[in-house]
Scaffold this motif. Sequence first.
Motif, PDB file in Angstrom:
ATOM      1  N   UNK A 251      54.462  24.275  43.977  1.00 20.85           N
ATOM      2  CA  UNK A 251      54.604  23.219  42.973  1.00 20.85           C
ATOM      3  C   UNK A 251      55.225  23.777  41.691  1.00 20.85           C
ATOM      4  N   UNK A 252      56.493  24.086  41.755  1.00 20.77           N
ATOM      5  CA  UNK A 252      57.216  24.565  40.596  1.00 20.77           C
ATOM      6  C   UNK A 252      58.055  23.405  40.068  1.00 20.77           C
ATOM      7  N   UNK A 253      57.833  23.018  38.818  1.00 17.04           N
ATOM      8  CA  UNK A 253      58.521  21.858  38.270  1.00 17.04           C
ATOM      9  C   UNK A 253      60.011  22.113  38.124  1.00 17.04           C
ATOM     10  N   UNK A 254      60.756  21.024  38.101  1.00 15.09           N
ATOM     11  CA  UNK A 254      62.203  21.121  37.932  1.00 15.09           C
ATOM     12  C   UNK A 254      62.549  21.735  36.574  1.00 15.09           C
ATOM     13  N   UNK A 255      61.760  21.426  35.562  1.00  9.65           N
ATOM     14  CA  UNK A 255      62.007  21.978  34.223  1.00  9.65           C
ATOM     15  C   UNK A 255      61.867  23.499  34.208  1.00  9.65           C
ATOM     16  N   UNK A 256      60.848  24.009  34.918  1.00  3.05           N
ATOM     17  CA  UNK A 256      60.668  25.463  34.970  1.00  3.05           C
ATOM     18  C   UNK A 256      61.817  26.132  35.714  1.00  3.05           C
ATOM     19  N   UNK A 257      62.296  25.496  36.772  1.00  2.00           N
ATOM     20  CA  UNK A 257      63.415  26.072  37.508  1.00  2.00           C
ATOM     21  C   UNK A 257      64.683  26.068  36.651  1.00  2.00           C
ATOM     22  N   UNK A 258      64.891  24.982  35.906  1.00  2.00           N
ATOM     23  CA  UNK A 258      66.063  24.905  35.043  1.00  2.00           C
ATOM     24  C   UNK A 258      65.988  25.953  33.937  1.00  2.00           C
ATOM     25  N   UNK A 259      64.814  26.106  33.320  1.00  5.15           N
ATOM     26  CA  UNK A 259      64.644  27.115  32.271  1.00  5.15           C
ATOM     27  C   UNK A 259      64.847  28.512  32.835  1.00  5.15           C
ATOM     28  N   UNK A 260      64.341  28.748  34.037  1.00  4.53           N
ATOM     29  CA  UNK A 260      64.530  30.053  34.683  1.00  4.53           C
ATOM     30  C   UNK A 260      66.011  30.340  34.884  1.00  4.53           C
ATOM     31  N   UNK A 261      66.767  29.339  35.336  1.00  2.00           N
ATOM     32  CA  UNK A 261      68.203  29.523  35.544  1.00  2.00           C
ATOM     33  C   UNK A 261      68.912  29.819  34.225  1.00  2.00           C
ATOM     34  N   UNK A 262      68.494  29.149  33.143  1.00  3.18           N
ATOM     35  CA  UNK A 262      69.099  29.390  31.827  1.00  3.18           C
ATOM     36  C   UNK A 262      68.815  30.802  31.339  1.00  3.18           C
ATOM     37  N   UNK A 263      67.576  31.264  31.525  1.00  2.00           N
ATOM     38  CA  UNK A 263      67.223  32.622  31.112  1.00  2.00           C
ATOM     39  C   UNK A 263      67.983  33.662  31.929  1.00  2.00           C
ATOM     40  N   UNK A 264      68.137  33.395  33.212  1.00  2.26           N
ATOM     41  CA  UNK A 264      68.882  34.318  34.069  1.00  2.26           C
ATOM     42  C   UNK A 264      70.349  34.369  33.649  1.00  2.26           C
ATOM     43  N   UNK A 265      70.901  33.217  33.286  1.00  4.06           N
ATOM     44  CA  UNK A 265      72.276  33.178  32.799  1.00  4.06           C
ATOM     45  C   UNK A 265      72.394  33.980  31.497  1.00  4.06           C
ATOM     46  N   UNK A 266      71.391  33.825  30.621  1.00  2.00           N
ATOM     47  CA  UNK A 266      71.385  34.591  29.380  1.00  2.00           C
ATOM     48  C   UNK A 266      71.301  36.088  29.628  1.00  2.00           C
ATOM     49  N   UNK A 267      70.564  36.484  30.659  1.00  2.00           N
ATOM     50  CA  UNK A 267      70.437  37.895  31.014  1.00  2.00           C
ATOM     51  C   UNK A 267      71.799  38.516  31.308  1.00  2.00           C
ATOM     52  N   UNK A 268      72.675  37.736  31.939  1.00  3.73           N
ATOM     53  CA  UNK A 268      73.994  38.257  32.293  1.00  3.73           C
ATOM     54  C   UNK A 268      75.046  38.039  31.199  1.00  3.73           C
ATOM     55  N   UNK A 269      74.841  37.055  30.319  1.00  7.46           N
ATOM     56  CA  UNK A 269      75.856  36.743  29.316  1.00  7.46           C
ATOM     57  C   UNK A 269      75.590  37.365  27.949  1.00  7.46           C
ATOM     58  N   UNK A 270      74.315  37.501  27.563  1.00 12.41           N
ATOM     59  CA  UNK A 270      73.993  38.002  26.227  1.00 12.41           C
ATOM     60  C   UNK A 270      74.580  39.384  25.924  1.00 12.41           C
ATOM     61  N   UNK A 271      74.659  40.314  26.883  1.00  9.02           N
ATOM     62  CA  UNK A 271      75.236  41.628  26.554  1.00  9.02           C
ATOM     63  C   UNK A 271      76.625  41.548  25.940  1.00  9.02           C
ATOM     64  N   UNK A 272      77.407  40.529  26.300  1.00  9.61           N
ATOM     65  CA  UNK A 272      78.752  40.419  25.738  1.00  9.61           C
ATOM     66  C   UNK A 272      78.719  40.160  24.232  1.00  9.61           C
ATOM     67  N   UNK A 273      77.636  39.555  23.748  1.00  9.30           N
ATOM     68  CA  UNK A 273      77.526  39.237  22.326  1.00  9.30           C
ATOM     69  C   UNK A 273      76.982  40.417  21.508  1.00  9.30           C
ATOM     70  N   UNK A 274      76.485  41.458  22.191  1.00  8.62           N
ATOM     71  CA  UNK A 274      75.867  42.593  21.508  1.00  8.62           C
ATOM     72  C   UNK A 274      76.690  43.873  21.617  1.00  8.62           C
ATOM     73  N   UNK A 275      77.933  43.765  22.072  1.00  7.74           N
ATOM     74  CA  UNK A 275      78.730  44.964  22.354  1.00  7.74           C
ATOM     75  C   UNK A 275      78.870  45.879  21.138  1.00  7.74           C
ATOM     76  N   UNK A 276      78.943  45.300  19.944  1.00  4.43           N
ATOM     77  CA  UNK A 276      79.176  46.133  18.764  1.00  4.43           C
ATOM     78  C   UNK A 276      77.997  47.050  18.454  1.00  4.43           C
ATOM     79  N   UNK A 277      76.795  46.696  18.913  1.00  2.00           N
ATOM     80  CA  UNK A 277      75.617  47.509  18.626  1.00  2.00           C
ATOM     81  C   UNK A 277      75.689  48.911  19.210  1.00  2.00           C
ATOM     82  N   UNK A 278      75.794  49.059  20.546  1.00  2.00           N
ATOM     83  CA  UNK A 278      75.899  50.400  21.136  1.00  2.00           C
ATOM     84  C   UNK A 278      77.139  51.170  20.685  1.00  2.00           C
TER      85      UNK A 278
END
Length: 322
Positions: free
Chosen positions: A181-208
């Motif tokens: 019983x996993x709600x649709x909202x939790x699955x959608x939020x999980x997908x958004x967080x997973x997308x952020x996991x792969x996309x956010x590094x591009x916004x932080x390149x100047x740090x390293x």
Amino acid sequence: MPNTLAHLGVQTLLTKAAIPQANSKWIGLGCLLPDLPWILQRLARSFLPVDPIDLRIYTIIQSSLLLCLLLSAAMALLTQKSRKVFLILALNSLLHLLLDACQIKWANGSLLLAPFSWELTSFGWFWPEEWPSLLLTLFGLLVFPVAAWRDRVSPGGAGQSLPPYTVTPPCAENKNRFFGKISQNKRLLSACLLLGYFLLPFFFFTGPVAANNHYVTTLKSNQRRGMKIQFDRKSYRSSDQSILSYNGENFQLKGNKLPIQNSILSLRGQFLDNHTLLIKDYHIHQRFRDIASKIGIFFIGTAWLVALWKKHSRISETMKQD
């Protein structure tokens, strides 16, 4: 960095002390999360035409505590007891990075405070070949298999790896078979967080780059003469006294008493020119670390395969009874 077995031993005990019902399957997965970017980096270099230095920067960011917590949340949302599973994954990501910082790692370390600080944390207490690492490895070899064997019959709670199967009417779409019983909202939020996991590094390149993590800025320079450099665990070829850098370059080494046979080296030195290094110090590594890591990953994979097989068996039995 400590091998996977070393992580599994100490982190299993610490996690079960903090969260008694924590299942070893989730502990093992949490132990692995900070290393996932480095595993994926090898695959990317083999199959994708990417700049190796940019890929290294991306991987450095993705292995930071911040991104590990993001991935932990994405995974936890796909379980019924999301908060407890997140705590297990997050705790083990933090423990992993802290344990990494205990070993001596030239040009390496853990990013604990990114994006607020891109300075690598390294306590530098012992080498991977010294007795603390060997003791932790033996500890993991003994502790995790025992914990996983006991947890195979865990009745549920925070240790429940997958939600119980819920019987649905024959005409209903059986989409909850494996996720419960996993709600649709939790699955959608999980997908958004997973997308952020792969996309956010591009916004932080100047740090390293600004912090020169892993000496990426030095290696990007076309005027390296006089610059200091460090490398962690690089292949050394004795025939021409050279090493292969992670950016694909071969560097000629100069210095007294260099190894007379092929080795894995950590080293510190200075550029004499763009392709020649004067070595100030080096350390020869043993190859057992890779073997111990493969054994640890095998243990984690086996624990999850057993859990999935049991889940499939319960589903099959429930469907037969219907």
